[in-house]
Motif scaffolding. Structure first.
Motif, PDB file in Angstrom:
ATOM      1  N   LEU A 137       0.906  -1.200   0.200  1.00 41.56           N
ATOM      2  CA  LEU A 137       0.034   0.187   0.032  1.00 41.56           C
ATOM      3  C   LEU A 137       0.881   1.225  -0.045  1.00 41.56           C
ATOM      4  CD1 LEU A 137      -2.978   1.183   0.193  1.00 41.56           C
ATOM      5  CD2 LEU A 137      -2.593   0.915   2.698  1.00 41.56           C
ATOM      6  N   ARG A 138       1.916   1.190   0.897  1.00 39.99           N
ATOM      7  CA  ARG A 138       2.772   2.134   0.711  1.00 39.99           C
ATOM      8  C   ARG A 138       3.480   2.663  -0.731  1.00 39.99           C
ATOM      9  NH1 ARG A 138       6.111   1.028   6.419  1.00 39.99           N
ATOM     10  NH2 ARG A 138       4.488   1.840   7.778  1.00 39.99           N
ATOM     11  N   ARG A 181       2.352   1.537  -3.816  1.00 39.04           N
ATOM     12  CA  ARG A 181       1.536   1.774  -4.779  1.00 39.04           C
ATOM     13  C   ARG A 181       1.145   3.249  -5.361  1.00 39.04           C
ATOM     14  NH1 ARG A 181      -3.909  -1.672  -4.287  1.00 39.04           N
ATOM     15  NH2 ARG A 181      -2.271  -3.304  -3.783  1.00 39.04           N
ATOM     16  N   PRO A 182       1.031   3.925  -4.257  1.00 40.51           N
ATOM     17  CA  PRO A 182       0.811   5.562  -4.777  1.00 40.51           C
ATOM     18  C   PRO A 182       1.868   6.060  -5.875  1.00 40.51           C
ATOM     19  CG  PRO A 182       0.006   5.250  -2.568  1.00 40.51           C
ATOM     20  CD  PRO A 182       0.893   3.982  -3.001  1.00 40.51           C
ATOM     21  N   GLY A 183       3.081   5.687  -5.221  1.00 41.24           N
ATOM     22  CA  GLY A 183       4.368   6.321  -5.998  1.00 41.24           C
ATOM     23  C   GLY A 183       4.271   5.623  -7.290  1.00 41.24           C
ATOM     24  N   MET A 219       1.649   4.864  -9.291  1.00 46.11           N
ATOM     25  CA  MET A 219       0.823   5.044 -10.094  1.00 46.11           C
ATOM     26  C   MET A 219       0.858   6.599 -10.347  1.00 46.11           C
ATOM     27  SD  MET A 219      -2.426   3.734  -7.532  1.00 46.11           S
ATOM     28  CE  MET A 219      -3.745   4.531  -8.439  1.00 46.11           C
ATOM     29  N   LEU A 220       1.889   7.293  -9.854  1.00 41.04           N
ATOM     30  CA  LEU A 220       2.061   8.835 -10.204  1.00 41.04           C
ATOM     31  C   LEU A 220       2.805   8.758 -11.505  1.00 41.04           C
ATOM     32  CD1 LEU A 220       3.020  10.708  -6.915  1.00 41.04           C
ATOM     33  CD2 LEU A 220       0.832  10.634  -8.006  1.00 41.04           C
TER      34      LEU A 220
END
Length: 198
Positions: free
Chosen positions: A121-122, A124-126, A128-129
């Motif tokens: 989860l930590r 995944r956002p990076g 996706m950017l």
């Protein structure tokens, strides 16, 4: 009563009275009628018929019995059971113990391992950017909003003679935004100018 031949220190007597007066205020033994802080807290309580009317309404809204003995007995039993449960968990070599003075001591818990789902989860956002350099983002915003770069004026109030002032502004904003970074903020040609200024 003061014995003959003895004198009273007036300053000490006044100070003693003031100290006793302040102590009385702190303990709510003395009240000031015109004070919000030091007034009698019982002065605003309802009495008589108004109290009986408000009591019935309040007890109904709170779902409390008029006679509190049974309710207090139940709460007392619940509290006693909770204290006994806590007391039973205090053992000499357990996680919670007490010393000779009766003070409680709780052993420190070991840190838990980070679950793989949290690591994913930590990250995944990076992932996706979009892979866009910071200077490119700033220059893109300046293209969409030309008035943004025009809002930067010289301290002297005069007009700038730089043809590419927007690049210098982007460089400055990049330096401020990336303070403390250990790697270049851009690898592109235009970003190279920003990196050089940074």
């Amino acid at each position: 009563m003061i014995n003959p031949g003895c004198t009273v220190d007036r300053n000490a007597s006044v100070f003693c009275v003031l100290e006793m007066f302040h102590t009385g205020l702190e303990h709510r033994d003395i009240f000031a009628a015109v004070s919000d802080r030091w007034s009698d807290p019982r002065a605003g309580l309802l009495t008589g018929a108004r109290r009986a009317e408000a009591k019935t309404t309040a007890l109904g809204a709170l779902e409390l019995p008029e006679d509190p003995d049974d309710l207090l007995a139940r709460h007392t039993a619940d509290l006693d059971a909770a204290w006994r449960a806590v007391s039973d968990g205090i053992v000499p070599d357990g996680p919670v113990g007490s010393d000779a003075d009766g003070r409680l001591h709780v052993a420190r818990d070991d840190a838990r391992d980070t679950p793989p789902s949290l690591i994913d989860l930590r990250n995944r956002p990076g992932a996706m950017l979009p892979g866009v350099d910071l200077p490119e983002v700033i220059l893109e915003v300046m293209t969409e909003y030309p008035a943004f770069a025009g809002a930067f004026t010289a301290v002297s109030g005069g007009n700038t003679r730089l043809a590419d002032l927007h690049v210098s502004i982007a460089a400055l904003l990049t330096v401020v935004a990336s303070h403390g970074r250990k790697r270049p903020v851009s690898d592109s040609a235009e970003g190279g100018a920003v990196r050089a200024l940074a």
